[in-house]
Structures are given as structure tokens and as C-alpha cells.
Design a protein around this motif. Structure first.
Motif, PDB file in Angstrom:
ATOM      1  N   ILE A 139      52.425  40.171  38.510  1.00  0.00           N
ATOM      2  CA  ILE A 139      52.829  39.016  39.329  1.00  0.00           C
ATOM      3  C   ILE A 139      51.988  37.797  38.974  1.00  0.00           C
ATOM      4  O   ILE A 139      52.510  36.681  38.842  1.00  0.00           O
ATOM      5  CB  ILE A 139      52.724  39.358  40.828  1.00  0.00           C
ATOM      6  CG1 ILE A 139      53.820  40.358  41.217  1.00  0.00           C
ATOM      7  CG2 ILE A 139      52.840  38.095  41.687  1.00  0.00           C
ATOM      8  CD1 ILE A 139      53.694  40.914  42.614  1.00  0.00           C
ATOM      9  N   ASN A 140      50.689  37.989  38.792  1.00  0.00           N
ATOM     10  CA  ASN A 140      49.818  36.872  38.408  1.00  0.00           C
ATOM     11  C   ASN A 140      50.205  36.317  37.040  1.00  0.00           C
ATOM     12  O   ASN A 140      50.168  35.106  36.818  1.00  0.00           O
ATOM     13  CB  ASN A 140      48.358  37.317  38.412  1.00  0.00           C
ATOM     14  CG  ASN A 140      47.713  37.174  39.774  1.00  0.00           C
ATOM     15  OD1 ASN A 140      47.193  36.117  40.115  1.00  0.00           O
ATOM     16  ND2 ASN A 140      47.768  38.226  40.573  1.00  0.00           N
ATOM     17  N   ARG A 142      48.732  26.372  38.563  1.00  0.00           N
ATOM     18  CA  ARG A 142      49.403  25.644  37.475  1.00  0.00           C
ATOM     19  C   ARG A 142      50.864  25.396  37.829  1.00  0.00           C
ATOM     20  O   ARG A 142      51.399  24.332  37.547  1.00  0.00           O
ATOM     21  CB  ARG A 142      49.305  26.464  36.181  1.00  0.00           C
ATOM     22  CG  ARG A 142      50.081  25.876  35.029  1.00  0.00           C
ATOM     23  CD  ARG A 142      49.938  26.715  33.777  1.00  0.00           C
ATOM     24  NE  ARG A 142      48.705  26.440  33.054  1.00  0.00           N
ATOM     25  CZ  ARG A 142      47.721  27.288  32.863  1.00  0.00           C
ATOM     26  NH1 ARG A 142      47.802  28.516  33.371  1.00  0.00           N
ATOM     27  NH2 ARG A 142      46.643  26.953  32.180  1.00  0.00           N
ATOM     28  N   ASN A 143      51.536  26.381  38.432  1.00  0.00           N
ATOM     29  CA  ASN A 143      52.970  26.290  38.742  1.00  0.00           C
ATOM     30  C   ASN A 143      53.153  26.401  40.261  1.00  0.00           C
ATOM     31  O   ASN A 143      53.414  27.480  40.796  1.00  0.00           O
ATOM     32  CB  ASN A 143      53.735  27.404  38.028  1.00  0.00           C
ATOM     33  CG  ASN A 143      53.490  27.407  36.528  1.00  0.00           C
ATOM     34  OD1 ASN A 143      53.628  26.392  35.867  1.00  0.00           O
ATOM     35  ND2 ASN A 143      53.114  28.556  35.992  1.00  0.00           N
ATOM     36  N   LYS A 144      53.023  25.277  40.946  1.00  0.00           N
ATOM     37  CA  LYS A 144      53.032  25.292  42.414  1.00  0.00           C
ATOM     38  C   LYS A 144      54.371  25.743  42.983  1.00  0.00           C
ATOM     39  O   LYS A 144      54.419  26.473  43.984  1.00  0.00           O
ATOM     40  CB  LYS A 144      52.676  23.908  42.952  1.00  0.00           C
ATOM     41  CG  LYS A 144      51.241  23.490  42.699  1.00  0.00           C
ATOM     42  CD  LYS A 144      50.951  22.139  43.347  1.00  0.00           C
ATOM     43  CE  LYS A 144      49.509  21.720  43.132  1.00  0.00           C
ATOM     44  NZ  LYS A 144      49.225  20.410  43.776  1.00  0.00           N
ATOM     45  N   LEU A 145      55.465  25.316  42.378  1.00  0.00           N
ATOM     46  CA  LEU A 145      56.781  25.665  42.896  1.00  0.00           C
ATOM     47  C   LEU A 145      57.058  27.155  42.741  1.00  0.00           C
ATOM     48  O   LEU A 145      57.544  27.813  43.667  1.00  0.00           O
ATOM     49  CB  LEU A 145      57.861  24.849  42.172  1.00  0.00           C
ATOM     50  CG  LEU A 145      59.317  25.121  42.575  1.00  0.00           C
ATOM     51  CD1 LEU A 145      59.515  24.892  44.062  1.00  0.00           C
ATOM     52  CD2 LEU A 145      60.264  24.235  41.772  1.00  0.00           C
ATOM     53  N   ILE A 146      56.739  27.703  41.565  1.00  0.00           N
ATOM     54  CA  ILE A 146      56.938  29.135  41.326  1.00  0.00           C
ATOM     55  C   ILE A 146      56.067  29.955  42.271  1.00  0.00           C
ATOM     56  O   ILE A 146      56.526  30.935  42.865  1.00  0.00           O
ATOM     57  CB  ILE A 146      56.637  29.474  39.850  1.00  0.00           C
ATOM     58  CG1 ILE A 146      57.694  28.831  38.939  1.00  0.00           C
ATOM     59  CG2 ILE A 146      56.594  30.986  39.630  1.00  0.00           C
ATOM     60  CD1 ILE A 146      57.361  28.886  37.459  1.00  0.00           C
ATOM     61  N   ALA A 147      54.814  29.558  42.426  1.00  0.00           N
ATOM     62  CA  ALA A 147      53.905  30.272  43.330  1.00  0.00           C
ATOM     63  C   ALA A 147      54.417  30.228  44.768  1.00  0.00           C
ATOM     64  O   ALA A 147      54.365  31.226  45.496  1.00  0.00           O
ATOM     65  CB  ALA A 147      52.509  29.669  43.252  1.00  0.00           C
ATOM     66  N   LYS A 148      54.937  29.085  45.159  1.00  0.00           N
ATOM     67  CA  LYS A 148      55.478  28.939  46.515  1.00  0.00           C
ATOM     68  C   LYS A 148      56.670  29.883  46.731  1.00  0.00           C
ATOM     69  O   LYS A 148      56.785  30.537  47.785  1.00  0.00           O
ATOM     70  CB  LYS A 148      55.910  27.489  46.741  1.00  0.00           C
ATOM     71  CG  LYS A 148      56.481  27.211  48.122  1.00  0.00           C
ATOM     72  CD  LYS A 148      56.891  25.749  48.233  1.00  0.00           C
ATOM     73  CE  LYS A 148      57.514  25.449  49.603  1.00  0.00           C
ATOM     74  NZ  LYS A 148      57.972  24.037  49.684  1.00  0.00           N
TER      75      LYS A 148
END
Length: 465
Positions: A265-266, A315-321
Motif C-alpha cells: 500500500i505504501n 507526495r500524492n495527496k489525492l491518492i493518499a486521501k
């Protein structure tokens, strides 16, 4: 007072030149710092001669050659009959700062010319966003699957126990996956309907560092990739069955599945998708290596990761959200610590985290920390050591028939795990596939084992003699 040496925040120069401005730019793009003009690199005073307008002329030159304009604070120090000028700047709030179109950042006690990726990252941090929030100029909303969007929304509803009462398209706009009616880079990666070139992941089972015996290549949406990667890895793990006295046996894999899931996942969430190289996972006999393009983000080091001495930056705020919304991420910035704790609780050697080849690698080991045998060896011994009397009695009865050492090992492995494959037996027994099949045929001929069902999906049944 003059510092004793150059450092992250200190630079020495014997005279004013563009080199002074480079250092001020580098400090502005990092944590701030001071340039001491009139001091050599050994921290020895050389002094400078200045006139009435000298300092103001230097400040104007700094201002005119930098963008955004940097105006340093100034200080005059008179020591031992010599004059030292100190130019100081704080970390600039709008980054990156440049000198004649070139960007520098302070790294240790030297100035580093920034790469294109570093420049882009500093810009994105300044506007408090990330690359995946930007509109994708190459793909429209037609490129995503709304069936996948529906499943995403349903998972959120299950997790929150509440119904989302807006249309899927409205929901994507609310989450900024669609912006200004257009698809973002993150939205494309999360819900792409078909082949996705930039999400490329290669996963392979290696017999040696160069010999591969099974592999998959993935170019799909990110949620699907997580599931398929974990399924492929699990297929190639050894498992032992632990008898606990409960009606159902407990499975123990030779690697902690929770750690594997956390690492995968990370990888998916924090990968640098602007890098042209792909992610690679190598399953070897004694370890699993996970490699991701892109170094650690936000200026943190490996030591910071291991000690927890850092603030989480994504690095990828939207994907992490999106991953957090469906419960795949519990808490930002806690993944590494959780992986370490899982491995410790599972009793396996601690994983290795390292920056290599302009990327980040995690190595997970199967070696146990308590000196006990790994799952492969445990499976071999299970038939003799288990508390399950049925397994014990079956082996005792069947070994009365004369069989070879390899046949006895195969029989024990099949008894312990009835769906084991011939290829897995090759790895454990240490003989080639032809001889594995020959020994299996002899065991069948002696009435000791029977195959139930097809080669794929079936299982072995051990018969009493």
C-alpha cells in the motif's frame, strides 16, 4: 562571533560574487542561513574593503538577480582589525527561488543544483497541493470506469455506515478527483478503466537473482494493483498449519502478511508516478525486495524514518486521501513504524529500508529471530511434531511400506499441506521436477497417496496402508 565551520546554515566567502548569491538562493530554498563575506573556507578572517555604497549595491545585485526577489538582512562585524559582512536569509515562503533561471538548495555544507523533480515538488508544496491534483491533459473522464467508482463509494459507505446521497460524478468533484469538469492525474490512476502505462509494476518469483520462475506485469488502477500484488505474493509463500485445539487450523506464512500489505500500500500511494521507471517486486528464497521510483519525499532521511523524527509529508495527496477514505491507510506517516512492529511481533528479522537507484527499497526477510526453523523446514517436520493425532497416525502407518528418503519427505509435505504444488516440492526437496513427478507416481502406485480433483484446484489425499 564567526562560526567555526561551514554547515547547513553557514557559508564562508572571501569576496562578493555570484557564488554568494548562489548560497543565499540555496538557503532560501532550504531552512535559511548566513553567508560570511571576508572569511575563507577554513574559518580564517581575510576581511573585505567596503565603501559607503558597497553593501547597498551588493543587496541590490542580489535582489535583481533572484526570482522571486531575495533581499538579505545585513550585518557588519569588525574583528581583529578586519571587516566581515554577513548576509542572512530565512526560508523563503514562495519556492523555489532561482538565480538567473537556475535553482539551488542547501544540502549539508554545500549548495546543490536542483533537479526538475525537486523544482516541481517545491512549487507544489508552496501552493499546498500535489501533482495528482492537477488536471490530466491526456485523458478525459471517459478513460475511467464508473463501475470502479461505484465500488469505491460503496466501500466508503460500508466503512462510515452512512449513505452517500449524491451522484458518483458529483462525489468525484467533491473530492477534487474531477476538477473544473476535467479528470485529474490522481483520478486517472485510481479508476482507469483499461491499460495504464504510468502505473507499471513488475512482480516476479526468482529462484536466484537472475532466474525467474513466475511473474506478472500490472498496468491497471491502483486499488486493483494492491489486490493482485498481494494475491501473487501469497501464492508463492510457504505456509504451516498450527493445531491450536480449535476446530479450524491456524495458518502461519513464512512472511507476515500484514507487513507485506502495509509495504505494498505504501508503494502504491507514495510512488513517484512522474518517473518513467516502474515499480519492481522480487520474491526470492530468503527475502522479498520492494523497489519504488522516487526518493524519500519532503527532505526526510532513512534515520528520520526509523526514529520517527519527522512530520508526515505526502507526495500524492489525492491518492493518499482516496486510500484513507476506504480504510486502506489508517494514519498518515505511521506505515514504517507499523511494518517494523509487525515484523518484531511475528518473530522475523527486521526489514531494511534504503534509498537506491533514485528510488526507495524495502527488503523483507523470512529469517526468524528466535533461531527456530522457517516454514519450509517446519512443514517438513510437521508430520512428526504436530499435536494432530490423525496426521501422526497416517505417517506412522504409511511409512511401514518401504519408501525412499525423498518419497518420505514428499509424503510428509503432502500430509502437512494437501494443496502443495510439484513446483513448490522442487524448491523444498531439492530435486528437479521430473524426479518429483517420478516419486509422486511411485507413492501413488504403492497406494499411499491419491490425487483428488484436477491439477489446478485439486488436492492430495494421504491413504493408510
Amino acid at each position: 562571533m564567526i562560526p567555526k565551520a561551514e554547515s547547513l546554515h553557514t557559508e564562508f566567502k572571501t569576496s562578493f560574487s555570484d557564488e554568494v548569491i548562489i548560497s543565499l538562493v540555496a538557503f532560501s530554498n532550504a531552512k535559511g542561513g548566513s553567508v560570511y563575506i571576508g572569511v575563507n573556507d577554513k574559518a580564517e578572517l581575510s576581511g573585505v574593503e567596503i565603501g559607503k555604497e558597497t553593501i547597498q549595491n551588493w543587496v541590490n545585485e542580489v535582489k535583481n538577480k533572484t526570482s522571486p526577489q531575495v533581499i538579505p538582512d545585513t550585518e557588519v562585524i569588525d574583528m581583529e582589525g578586519k571587516t566581515v559582512i554577513v548576509f542572512s536569509v530565512i526560508e523563503y515562503p514562495i519556492k523555489p527561488v532561482s538565480l538567473k533561471g537556475r535553482f539551488y538548495k542547501r544540502n549539508g555544507n554545500s549548495n546543490h543544483l536542483m533537479s526538475i523533480d525537486e523544482i516541481a515538488n517545491e512549487h507544489l508544496k508552496t501552493i499546498n497541493t500535489s501533482w495528482d491534483f492537477y488536471i490530466d491533459p491526456n485523458h478525459t473522464i471517459d478513460a475511467i470506469s464508473f463501475d470502479k467508482v461505484d465500488r469505491f463509494i460503496h466501500k466508503i459507505e460500508q466503512r462510515t455506515q452512512s449513505e452517500i446521497q449524491i451522484t458518483p460524478r458529483e462525489f468525484l468533484s467533491k473530492m477534487e478527483i474531477i476538477r473544473e469538469g476535467k479528470l485529474t492525474f490522481g483520478g486517472y490512476l485510481l479508476f482507469v478503466s483499461d491499460y495504464c502505462m504510468i502505473s507499471d509494476i513488475q512482480v516476479g518469483r526468482f529462484k536466484s537473482d537472475i532466474t525467474i520462475i513466475d511473474s506478472i506485469s500490472l498496468n491497471s488502477d491502483l486499488f486493483t494493483e494492491v489486490d493482485e500484488i498481494i494475491a501473487f505474493i501469497k501464492k508463492h509463500l510457504m505456509v504451516e498449519y498450527i493445531i491450536t485445539g480449535e476446530p479450524q487450523r491456524t495458518e502461519r506464512f513464512d512472511y507476515p502478511l500484514d507487513a507485506i500489505r502495509e509495504i505494498v500500500i505504501n508503494m502504491i500511494v507514495h510512488r513517484d508516478y512522474r518517473d518513467s521507471s516502474g515499480s519492481i517486486i522480487k520474491i526470492l528464497d530468503d527475502r522479498i525486495e520492494f523497489f519504488n521510483p522516487g526518493n524519500l519525499y519532503g527532505g526526510i532521511s532513512i534515520d528520520d524514518l526509523l526514529t520517527g523524527n519527522y512530520s508526515s509529508k505526502t507526495r500524492n495527496k489525492l491518492i493518499a486521501k482516496a486510500f484513507k477514505e476506504v480504510g486502506l491507510i489508517e494514519r498518515y506517516g505511521s506505515g514504517i513504524r507499523r511494518i517494523i512492529d509487525i515484523c518484531s511481533s511475528y518473530g522475523v528479522k527486521q526489514p531494511v529500508f534504503e534509498e537506491v537507484f533514485n528510488g526507495f527499497r524495502v527488503v523483507l526477510f523470512k529469517e526468524k529471530t528466535d533461531g527456530t526453523k522457517d516454514v519450509k523446514d517446519t512443514i517438513k517436520d510437521t508430520a512428526n511434531d504436530t499435536a494432530n493425532d490423525t496426521v501422526k497416525d497416517t505417517i506412522k502407518d504409511t511409512v511401514k511400506v518401504a519408501i525412499s528418503k525423498n518419497q518420505k519427505t514428499i509424503l510428509e509435505l503432502i500430509t502437512a499441506r494437501n494443496n502443495i504444488t510439484a513446483e513448490e516440492l522442487v524448491d523444498i526437496v531439492g530435486i528437479n521436477l521430473r524426479n518429483i513427478r517420478l516419486n509422486i507416481s511411485k507413492l501413488k502406485a504403492k497406494g499411499m497417496i491419491q490425487r483428488v480433483g484436477p491439477d489446478k484446484g485439486g488436492y492430495w489425499k494421504v491413504l493408510k496402508s
